[in-house]
Scaffold this active site. Structure first.
Site, mmCIF file in Angstrom:
data_model
loop_
_atom_site.group_PDB
_atom_site.id
_atom_site.type_symbol
_atom_site.label_atom_id
_atom_site.label_comp_id
_atom_site.label_asym_id
_atom_site.label_seq_id
_atom_site.Cartn_x
_atom_site.Cartn_y
_atom_site.Cartn_z
ATOM 1 N N TYR A 3 3.303 9.634 -0.565
ATOM 2 C CA TYR A 3 4.355 9.042 0.274
ATOM 3 C C TYR A 3 5.742 9.199 -0.355
ATOM 4 O O TYR A 3 6.755 8.901 0.273
ATOM 5 C CB TYR A 3 4.109 7.541 0.525
ATOM 6 N N HIS A 16 -7.234 9.735 -2.176
ATOM 7 C CA HIS A 16 -6.611 9.641 -0.846
ATOM 8 C C HIS A 16 -7.461 10.288 0.251
ATOM 9 O O HIS A 16 -7.596 9.727 1.345
ATOM 10 C CB HIS A 16 -5.221 10.297 -0.905
ATOM 11 N N LYS A 51 -2.462 5.949 -4.490
ATOM 12 C CA LYS A 51 -3.534 6.920 -4.215
ATOM 13 C C LYS A 51 -3.264 8.247 -4.908
ATOM 14 O O LYS A 51 -2.103 8.642 -5.073
ATOM 15 C CB LYS A 51 -3.648 7.148 -2.697
ATOM 16 N N ASP A 66 0.841 -1.195 0.000
ATOM 17 C CA ASP A 66 0.000 0.000 0.000
ATOM 18 C C ASP A 66 0.880 1.252 0.000
ATOM 19 O O ASP A 66 1.524 1.561 1.001
ATOM 20 C CB ASP A 66 -0.889 0.008 1.252
#
Ligand code: NDP
Length: 280
Positions: free
Chosen positions: A55, A113, A80, A50
């Site tokens: 990120y 997200h 996302k 994930d």
């Protein structure tokens, strides 16, 4: 690192795609450490990673998957679309950028997200997602941090129900109302911060249940998630914990254990409130 052998159960999503019920989260894993953490997870037996554009480690996730020697079809990749890419054209562009960074072919699951209601562009973002799936760029589409009103609105305005809603969920924030709505609508629930970032691992009730089963508190909490039907994506950069967190398929909590853990609910978020969150 030896490979975990108990099969990881899969949940069939409403669009027919199957998602492994345990995944490996990489939020706050620095890019420089991501490749080795994902390599360790894949070597241990995880088959679901994930990540998110936010990120800033999609490229490293992609490299680790390619270097693993596993068939691409045996690894499930979620990423996302971040808050600064809402809107139809913007979301499509963001998806193409994630596809390039991952460099793994199709994305298995693409999520909005956060709803960012202040921008009020999540319905257009969702329309882009519907088209991305129809174009074959992403296998399955869903959302994250959507509250009931946001779910109901995208469904009413597009006729398409998300396959997944990934939400903050742990024993102190068990999200009973959303989980009931997900069940009614046929949406799978993924739990983020499933261990409450470690905050509840010294809770005496969890420690007592863990001790009775000869397990660790983290394994006990992850087992609770599995038994209440969640997909669960714990994060760790520690090899022993990466292994510990996958050794959860060979024991069963009793109804009394589940009820005791349910009793820890406090409606206590550790993350942002999705109704007001705009940016990190
Ligand atoms: P987790 O609940 O997974 O907790 C991670 C923390 O717990 C780390 O500090 C880790 O330490 C520690 N930990 C992990 N396993 C153990 C263990 N067995 N025993 C003791 N401590 C342990 O929190 P996250 O917030 O990271 O959530 C997991 C994933 O969910 C993220 O990585 C991300 O993929 C996703 N997420 C999604 C969000 C969204 O908005 N959609 C928001 C937040 C997260 P260490 O790494 O040092 O071992």
């Amino acid at each position: 690192m030896s490979t975990h052998t108990d099969p990881i159960p899969e949940i069939e999503l409403r669009d027919g795609v199957s998602i492994p019920q345990l995944g490996f989260g990489v939020f706050l894993v620095p890019a420089a450490e991501t490749e080795s953490a994902v390599a360790a997870a894949l070597a241990t037996g995880y088959r679901h990673i994930d990540t998110a554009s936010g990120y800033r480690n999609e490229a490293e996730v992609g490299s680790a998957v390619r270097a693993s020697g596993l068939d691409r079809g045996d690894v499930f990749i979620t990423t996302k679309c971040f808050n600064d890419a809402h809107g139809y054209d913007e979301a499509k562009r963001a998806a193409h950028l994630s596809l390039e960074r991952l460099d793994l072919g199709m994305i298995d699951l693409y999520l909005i997200h956060w709803p960012v209601p202040a921008q009020d562009r999540y319905v257009d973002t969702w329309r882009a997602f519907i088209d991305l799936q129809a174009e074959g760029l992403v296998r399955s589409i869903g959302v994250s941090n959507f509250q009931p009103a946001h779910l109901q609105r995208i469904i009413a305005e597009t006729g398409v129900t998300p396959a997944v809603n990934q939400i903050e969920l742990h024993p102190r924030m068990a999200q009973g109302e959303l989980r009931r709505l997900h069940r009614e609508l046929g949406i799978a629930t993924t739990a983020w911060s499933p261990l409450a970032r470690g905050a509840l691992l010294d809770d005496p009730a969890i420690a007592a249940i863990a001790q009775r089963h000869g397990r660790t508190p983290a394994q006990t909490v992850l087992r609770w998630h599995l038994q209440i039907g969640n997909v669960v994506i714990p994060k760790s950069i520690t090899p022993e914990r990466i292994r510990e967190n996958i050794e959860i398929f060979d024991f069963e909590l009793g109804a009394d254990d589940i009820a005791a853990i349910d009793g820890l609910e406090r409606g206590e978020r550790i993350g942002p409130d999705p109704d007001t969150f705009v940016r990190p």
